[in-house]
Design a protein around this motif. Structure first.
Motif, mmCIF file in Angstrom:
data_model
loop_
_atom_site.group_PDB
_atom_site.id
_atom_site.type_symbol
_atom_site.label_atom_id
_atom_site.label_comp_id
_atom_site.label_asym_id
_atom_site.label_seq_id
_atom_site.Cartn_x
_atom_site.Cartn_y
_atom_site.Cartn_z
ATOM 1 N N ILE A 112 0.838 -1.202 0.000
ATOM 2 C CA ILE A 112 0.000 0.000 0.000
ATOM 3 C C ILE A 112 0.876 1.256 0.000
ATOM 4 N N ASN A 113 2.062 1.171 0.625
ATOM 5 C CA ASN A 113 2.986 2.314 0.592
ATOM 6 C C ASN A 113 3.535 2.551 -0.806
ATOM 7 N N SER A 116 0.881 4.106 -2.930
ATOM 8 C CA SER A 116 0.716 5.525 -2.610
ATOM 9 C C SER A 116 1.859 6.360 -3.170
ATOM 10 N N HIS A 379 -4.864 5.269 10.148
ATOM 11 C CA HIS A 379 -3.563 5.104 9.489
ATOM 12 C C HIS A 379 -2.375 5.372 10.408
ATOM 13 N N SER A 385 1.707 9.136 4.304
ATOM 14 C CA SER A 385 2.239 8.233 3.294
ATOM 15 C C SER A 385 1.127 7.499 2.542
ATOM 16 N N LEU A 386 0.054 7.143 3.248
ATOM 17 C CA LEU A 386 -0.985 6.287 2.660
ATOM 18 C C LEU A 386 -2.218 7.034 2.168
ATOM 19 N N ALA A 389 -3.153 6.395 -1.685
ATOM 20 C CA ALA A 389 -3.521 4.994 -1.896
ATOM 21 C C ALA A 389 -4.899 4.713 -1.319
ATOM 22 N N THR A 390 -5.165 5.235 -0.133
ATOM 23 C CA THR A 390 -6.481 5.028 0.477
ATOM 24 C C THR A 390 -7.568 5.668 -0.374
#
Length: 417
Positions: A112-113, A116, A379, A385-386, A389-390
């Motif tokens: 996920i990182n 993102s 988070h 960082s995410l 992506a989220t």
């Protein structure tokens, strides 16, 4: 098909979600209790960190917290208080802090990182926000002791095995990569896979872009009630008016657990307070760094250097503990002996509340009972960082598309015991 969508929360996660949903043609309204100029999305370290593969809930963390409980200047502080929700969360945290569960979480956190990181690059290339700082200089994990080195080299080996770019640096190599400031450290692990930004630059640009794109952003408006009917959220009542929408996204950070209670949904979540000091003058620091023994972050941002850190569990409040701010200043001095953080810089410290789940993984996904409610919260220290992506994952959920990665590990109603 275009839907009307309410996003509760205007932090990096809420705004990123709005960004991707508007690209799919949806009618989006963001509601935030603040004016979207402060809070965790503005005071964080600005890291984009594929290297942060170990969740906060890891073996030994509860024991560490208990040891530090009565030291309010410690990096990981849990304020003694009678709070049944905190007790329950702590028990879930303990149950999640096993080697097996950490190993399961590592590849998911990495994926996920990286997603993102790619999306930040896409946003930059799109030109939607104009120019903003997005650098890929990596992250130094600076250490003074062999104990910290031994800990981090194990992480580095896992990261390297997963395909992340990692390098070891000794004292001489440190002086080469950071030639303009003396560093009192034995060496560093350099995660070349990481990047960084300036949150106080990115956030206003995102707000401006979303407004120009036709989104409604309602500030200084707090959600006070949510009603349901026929297994859906029927209305959202705020301090100013009442809304209805086809879809509701809960991205309210540390306040998400409180709002969930209104709907009789138990969302284990605790607010982890972080602090930051900004130094608006040349420091000579050019590379982001984690000062391992001090457990704090350093980031060269656009126009200033940021010193940030600590994890304080003391409930939701905006109290600034001076001893915690001083601990950050002292930690910086220990690693950068030539650097003096001034009293006025310390006095201007700010804080933000990070939403922390018991297992260190965010809540991303649809509610089982309420069919038009989607969670996007929890988070912890990786919120910045995410964020993109989220937002991307939530937009795919709303549109019924195949998600960019498997999200079962983020299920908002997963069990912790």
């Amino acid at each position: 098909m275009s839907k009307s969508i309410i996003i509760i929360g205007g932090g990096i996660v809420g705004l990123s979600t709005a960004y991707f949903l508007q690209k799919e043609g949806h009618q989006v309204t963001v509601i935030d209790k603040s004016d979207i100029t402060s809070g965790a999305s503005f005071v964080n370290a600005g890291y984009i960190t594929p290297s942060h593969i170990i969740p906060l809930a890891s073996p030994g963390m509860i024991r560490t917290g208990l040891k530090m409980m009565f030291n309010s200047s410690s990096p990981f502080y849990m304020k003694p208080r009678w709070d049944p929700d905190f007790f329950k969360w702590s028990w879930y945290f303990h149950k999640s802090s096993t080697k097996e569960k950490v190993e399961e979480a590592i590849p998911v956190i990495k994926d996920i990182n990286i997603l993102s990181r790619e999306l930040y690059t896409d946003i930059k290339k799109s030109g939607d926000l104009g120019d903003f700082q997005l650098e890929r200089k990596g992250l130094l994990m600076l250490y003074k002791t062999h104990k910290c080195y031994e800990h981090e080299i194990k992480v580095a080996k896992k990261a390297s095995f997963l395909g992340l770019e990692v390098k070891e640096l000794g004292k001489q190599e440190l002086s080469i990569v950071e030639p303009n400031i003396a560093i009192d450290a034995e060496g560093a692990i350099h995660y070349e896979c990481d990047g960084h930004t300036t949150p106080t630059e990115f956030m206003p640009k995102m707000v401006e872009h979303l407004k120009k794109a036709g989104l409604q952003i309602k500030t200084n408006e707090e959600v006070v009630d949510l009603t349901e009917k026929n297994s859906q959220i029927q209305s959202i009542k705020t301090t100013k008016t009442t809304y209805t929408a086809d879809e509701v996204i809960l991205a309210a950070g540390s306040w998400s657990g409180i709002l969930s209670k209104i709907l009789d949904i138990k969302l284990p979540l605790q607010a982890g307070k972080g602090y930051r000091i900004n130094v608006h003058r040349p420091t000579g620091i050019s590379l982001p760094a984690i000062l391992m023994e001090a457990k704090m972050a350093v980031t060269p941002m656009n126009g200033f250097t940021r010193f940030a850190g600590t994890m304080e569990f003391s409930g939701i409040n905006d109290t600034i503990r001076k001893e915690r701010v001083l601990a950050i200043a002292n930690g910086a001095k220990a690693f950068y002996p030539e650097l003096e953080i001034r009293a006025d810089e310390i006095a201007n410290a700010q804080t933000g509340m990070r939403p922390v789940t018991p297992d260190g993984l965010p809540y991303i996904g649809r509610c089982q009972r309420l069919k038009n409610l989607t969670f996007a919260t929890g988070h912890a220290m990786m919120g910045w960082s995410l964020g993109p992506a989220t937002g991307k994952l939530v937009s795919e959920i709303i549109d019924g598309k195949k998600t960019s990665m498997h999200i079962d590990a983020f299920h908002p109603e997963r069990r912790f015991n």
